[in-house]
Design an enzyme around this catalytic site. Structure first.
Site, PDB file in Angstrom:
ATOM      1  N   SER A 147       0.811  -1.225   0.000  1.00 11.73           N
ATOM      2  CA  SER A 147       0.000   0.000   0.000  1.00 11.73           C
ATOM      3  C   SER A 147       0.843   1.274   0.000  1.00 11.73           C
ATOM      4  O   SER A 147       1.869   1.375   0.667  1.00 11.73           O
ATOM      5  CB  SER A 147      -0.914   0.004   1.232  1.00 11.73           C
ATOM      6  OG  SER A 147      -1.557   1.247   1.331  1.00 11.73           O
ATOM      7  N   ASN A 164     -24.142  -4.811 -14.622  1.00  9.86           N
ATOM      8  CA  ASN A 164     -23.368  -5.940 -14.092  1.00  9.86           C
ATOM      9  C   ASN A 164     -23.873  -7.206 -14.770  1.00  9.86           C
ATOM     10  O   ASN A 164     -25.029  -7.280 -15.173  1.00  9.86           O
ATOM     11  CB  ASN A 164     -23.550  -6.072 -12.571  1.00  9.86           C
ATOM     12  CG  ASN A 164     -22.370  -6.782 -11.910  1.00  9.86           C
ATOM     13  OD1 ASN A 164     -21.387  -6.143 -11.571  1.00  9.86           O
ATOM     14  ND2 ASN A 164     -22.429  -8.097 -11.757  1.00  9.86           N
ATOM     15  N   LYS A 216     -13.153  -4.488   5.205  1.00 16.02           N
ATOM     16  CA  LYS A 216     -14.087  -3.341   5.182  1.00 16.02           C
ATOM     17  C   LYS A 216     -15.501  -3.709   5.646  1.00 16.02           C
ATOM     18  O   LYS A 216     -16.146  -2.930   6.338  1.00 16.02           O
ATOM     19  CB  LYS A 216     -14.179  -2.769   3.761  1.00 16.02           C
ATOM     20  CG  LYS A 216     -12.907  -2.085   3.287  1.00 16.02           C
ATOM     21  CD  LYS A 216     -13.115  -1.516   1.891  1.00 16.02           C
ATOM     22  CE  LYS A 216     -11.842  -0.942   1.336  1.00 16.02           C
ATOM     23  NZ  LYS A 216     -12.009  -0.281   0.042  1.00 16.02           N
ATOM     24  N   GLY A 234      -7.759   5.831 -12.340  1.00 16.93           N
ATOM     25  CA  GLY A 234      -8.093   5.678 -10.924  1.00 16.93           C
ATOM     26  C   GLY A 234      -7.071   6.212  -9.931  1.00 16.93           C
ATOM     27  O   GLY A 234      -7.255   6.096  -8.718  1.00 16.93           O
ATOM     28  N   ASP A 257     -14.071   5.979  -0.139  1.00 16.40           N
ATOM     29  CA  ASP A 257     -13.752   5.555  -1.517  1.00 16.40           C
ATOM     30  C   ASP A 257     -14.575   6.343  -2.540  1.00 16.40           C
ATOM     31  O   ASP A 257     -14.049   6.824  -3.549  1.00 16.40           O
ATOM     32  CB  ASP A 257     -14.018   4.058  -1.703  1.00 16.40           C
ATOM     33  CG  ASP A 257     -12.943   3.208  -1.027  1.00 16.40           C
ATOM     34  OD1 ASP A 257     -11.787   3.660  -0.932  1.00 16.40           O
ATOM     35  OD2 ASP A 257     -13.269   2.087  -0.588  1.00 16.40           O
ATOM     36  N   MET A 316      -7.368  -4.473 -16.182  1.00 18.80           N
ATOM     37  CA  MET A 316      -6.275  -4.278 -15.215  1.00 18.80           C
ATOM     38  C   MET A 316      -5.145  -5.277 -15.500  1.00 18.80           C
ATOM     39  O   MET A 316      -5.400  -6.382 -15.986  1.00 18.80           O
ATOM     40  CB  MET A 316      -6.841  -4.512 -13.798  1.00 18.80           C
ATOM     41  CG  MET A 316      -5.881  -4.176 -12.689  1.00 18.80           C
ATOM     42  SD  MET A 316      -6.707  -4.195 -11.082  1.00 18.80           S
ATOM     43  CE  MET A 316      -6.903  -5.923 -10.779  1.00 18.80           C
ATOM     44  N   GLY A 345     -19.673  -4.200  -7.533  1.00 17.60           N
ATOM     45  CA  GLY A 345     -18.893  -4.741  -6.415  1.00 17.60           C
ATOM     46  C   GLY A 345     -18.596  -3.664  -5.378  1.00 17.60           C
ATOM     47  O   GLY A 345     -19.307  -2.647  -5.296  1.00 17.60           O
TER      48      GLY A 345
HETATM   49  P1  NAP Z   1     -15.109  -6.430  -6.460  1.00 22.07           P
HETATM   50  O1  NAP Z   1     -15.827  -6.047  -5.218  1.00 22.07           O
HETATM   51  O2  NAP Z   1     -14.623  -7.825  -6.621  1.00 22.07           O
HETATM   52  O3  NAP Z   1     -16.080  -6.078  -7.703  1.00 22.07           O
HETATM   53  C1  NAP Z   1     -15.700  -6.360  -9.011  1.00 22.07           C
HETATM   54  C2  NAP Z   1     -16.838  -5.989  -9.960  1.00 22.07           C
HETATM   55  O4  NAP Z   1     -16.426  -6.244 -11.296  1.00 22.07           O
HETATM   56  C3  NAP Z   1     -18.097  -6.802  -9.740  1.00 22.07           C
HETATM   57  O5  NAP Z   1     -19.217  -6.065 -10.111  1.00 22.07           O
HETATM   58  C4  NAP Z   1     -17.884  -7.969 -10.730  1.00 22.07           C
HETATM   59  O6  NAP Z   1     -19.084  -8.603 -11.105  1.00 22.07           O
HETATM   60  C5  NAP Z   1     -17.270  -7.247 -11.892  1.00 22.07           C
HETATM   61  N1  NAP Z   1     -16.440  -8.134 -12.713  1.00 22.07           N
HETATM   62  C6  NAP Z   1     -15.268  -8.710 -12.358  1.00 22.07           C
HETATM   63  N2  NAP Z   1     -14.780  -9.439 -13.372  1.00 22.07           N
HETATM   64  C7  NAP Z   1     -15.685  -9.327 -14.389  1.00 22.07           C
HETATM   65  C8  NAP Z   1     -15.738  -9.858 -15.721  1.00 22.07           C
HETATM   66  N3  NAP Z   1     -14.772 -10.623 -16.202  1.00 22.07           N
HETATM   67  N4  NAP Z   1     -16.807  -9.529 -16.493  1.00 22.07           N
HETATM   68  C9  NAP Z   1     -17.792  -8.732 -16.010  1.00 22.07           C
HETATM   69  N5  NAP Z   1     -17.798  -8.211 -14.760  1.00 22.07           N
HETATM   70  C10 NAP Z   1     -16.747  -8.498 -13.967  1.00 22.07           C
HETATM   71  O7  NAP Z   1     -13.843  -5.513  -6.684  1.00 22.07           O
HETATM   72  P2  NAP Z   1     -13.650  -3.961  -6.256  1.00 22.07           P
HETATM   73  O8  NAP Z   1     -12.999  -3.909  -4.932  1.00 22.07           O
HETATM   74  O9  NAP Z   1     -14.922  -3.264  -6.450  1.00 22.07           O
HETATM   75  O10 NAP Z   1     -12.545  -3.500  -7.318  1.00 22.07           O
HETATM   76  C11 NAP Z   1     -12.859  -3.338  -8.687  1.00 22.07           C
HETATM   77  C12 NAP Z   1     -11.694  -2.656  -9.410  1.00 22.07           C
HETATM   78  O11 NAP Z   1     -11.513  -1.338  -8.878  1.00 22.07           O
HETATM   79  C13 NAP Z   1     -10.340  -3.347  -9.232  1.00 22.07           C
HETATM   80  O12 NAP Z   1      -9.655  -3.256 -10.455  1.00 22.07           O
HETATM   81  C14 NAP Z   1      -9.636  -2.519  -8.168  1.00 22.07           C
HETATM   82  O13 NAP Z   1      -8.229  -2.554  -8.293  1.00 22.07           O
HETATM   83  C15 NAP Z   1     -10.169  -1.127  -8.498  1.00 22.07           C
HETATM   84  N6  NAP Z   1     -10.188  -0.219  -7.332  1.00 22.07           N
HETATM   85  C16 NAP Z   1      -9.581   1.003  -7.479  1.00 22.07           C
HETATM   86  C17 NAP Z   1      -9.603   1.902  -6.413  1.00 22.07           C
HETATM   87  C18 NAP Z   1      -8.918   3.239  -6.562  1.00 22.07           C
HETATM   88  O14 NAP Z   1      -8.697   3.913  -5.546  1.00 22.07           O
HETATM   89  N7  NAP Z   1      -8.602   3.681  -7.762  1.00 22.07           N
HETATM   90  C19 NAP Z   1     -10.256   1.563  -5.217  1.00 22.07           C
HETATM   91  C20 NAP Z   1     -10.887   0.311  -5.133  1.00 22.07           C
HETATM   92  C21 NAP Z   1     -10.850  -0.578  -6.201  1.00 22.07           C
HETATM   93  P3  NAP Z   1     -19.278 -10.157 -10.731  1.00 22.07           P
HETATM   94  O15 NAP Z   1     -19.269 -10.268  -9.252  1.00 22.07           O
HETATM   95  O16 NAP Z   1     -20.567 -10.497 -11.371  1.00 22.07           O
HETATM   96  O17 NAP Z   1     -18.091 -10.870 -11.306  1.00 22.07           O
END
Ligand code: NAP
Length: 289
Positions: A23, A158, A74, A258, A110, A211, A136
């Site tokens: 981090s 989604n 979280k 991001g 966030d 990603m 998510g």
């Molecule tokens: P998460 O809770 O696992 O949610 C992921 C989301 O993406 C869910 O809606 C999931 O749907 C969907 N998804 C994943 N793979 C998919 C695929 N192949 N096709 C279609 N939908 C898909 O993850 P998160 O914590 O929200 O993180 C999501 C992204 O945001 C990550 O890349 C993370 O690194 C980034 N992030 C960035 C920040 C920042 O500060 N910039 C902060 C937090 C997160 P399903 O459950 O139906 O698969």
């Protein structure tokens, strides 16, 4: 006394999660304490959800000023707080805790981080429509904060999964508690996605599609055209420019990655703990640009 020396008065602020060693938060917070001459120290600890309750009890006794939570802690922290901000209550997850004399107040910065990054990039989306990919953890925070901050209409896409059912509950909460009109649709329905984008001000990708190490992937099918004037944002920051953002840039659209969401979620937590503004311009230069 030497500047920045840890003394008997120094108060601790932490990051809890698993893993945490990668981090950037310890660097950006400790550097900000140094720049503002604040007597805090920020440390990261690898703590699993089942260990969290014991750690939190100790933190109360140790008068820790506050802490951040990253995945997977979280949602567990949401259950352990004494009080919750409106956003944290609606999101169902806490990434920042402030300890006010033994009362632990849970926040979720966030979504605020994302909204501040949008504003900082010079975009105004108040009163406008957002199309959000994903339902998510990060998408939930963004959806709730966007609705609280005055986004008028929100369409979440989604695929039909367990997360879709979560999205249905999220949409219900947003419609009941805010003036934003929200709905959730199937990500597989490309024609509907294109239609929703046609009158959106901003598209936000909150899925991990694109990603590292899957940079060749794009959450939008190629046949979908991007309308003029659409702001295209991705909360991914590895790579800095995802295929989605590259496509948007090549169409002449404004884009945002991001990076600054990460910065501003930290800046908002910093303000909650210290009452002061993080020196974001210096932090940007030193760690983000
Ligand atoms: P998460 O809770 O696992 O949610 C992921 C989301 O993406 C869910 O809606 C999931 O749907 C969907 N998804 C994943 N793979 C998919 C695929 N192949 N096709 C279609 N939908 C898909 O993850 P998160 O914590 O929200 O993180 C999501 C992204 O945001 C990550 O890349 C993370 O690194 C980034 N992030 C960035 C920040 C920042 O500060 N910039 C902060 C937090 C997160 P399903 O459950 O139906 O698969």
């Amino acid at each position: 006394m030497k500047k920045n020396q840890i003394t008997g008065h120094t108060r601790m602020i932490c990051l809890l999660g698993s893993p945490v060693s990668h981090s950037i938060s310890p660097m950006m917070h400790n550097r900000s304490f140094e720049l503002l001459d604040l007597d805090y120290a920020y440390l990261a600890f690898d703590i699993k959800p089942q260990e969290l309750s014991g750690v939190v009890d100790s933190f109360r006794k140790m008068q820790v000023r506050g802490f951040n939570l990253t995945m997977p802690d979280k949602t567990e922290m949401y259950r352990l707080c004494d009080e919750l901000s409106d956003a944290a209550r609606m999101i169902g997850a806490v990434n920042t805790v402030v300890n006010e004399n033994g009362t632990l107040i849970g926040h979720n910065t966030d979504g605020t981080g994302y909204m501040r990054a949008v504003e900082n990039a010079g975009f105004s989306i108040t009163g406008k429509k957002m199309t959000l990919l994903g339902a998510g953890g990060a998408a939930t925070s963004i959806a709730v904060q966007a609705a609280l901050d005055g986004v008028r209409e929100l369409t979440i896409f989604n695929r039909k999964s367990k997360t879709f059912a979560h999205g249905e509950m999220l949409v219900k909460k947003i419609n009941e508690s805010t003036d934003c009109r929200a709905k959730i649709c199937d990500l597989e329905d490309s024609r509907l996605l294109e239609r929703e984008l046609s009158d959106s001000a901003i598209l936000t990708n909150a899925t991990p599609i694109g990603m590292v190490p899957n940079e060749a992937a794009c959450p939008l099918p190629e046949e979908i055209s991007l309308p003029d004037g659409l702001i295209v944002s991705d909360i991914i920051y590895h790579p800095e420019e995802t295929l989605l953002l590259k496509r948007a840039r090549e169409c002449g659209l404004s884009t945002m990655n991001g990076m600054y969401m990460l910065l501003y979620q930290g800046a908002e937590a910093f303000r909650l703990w210290t009452g002061q503004d993080m020196p974001v311009e210096t932090i940007k230069k030193e760690y983000f640009d």
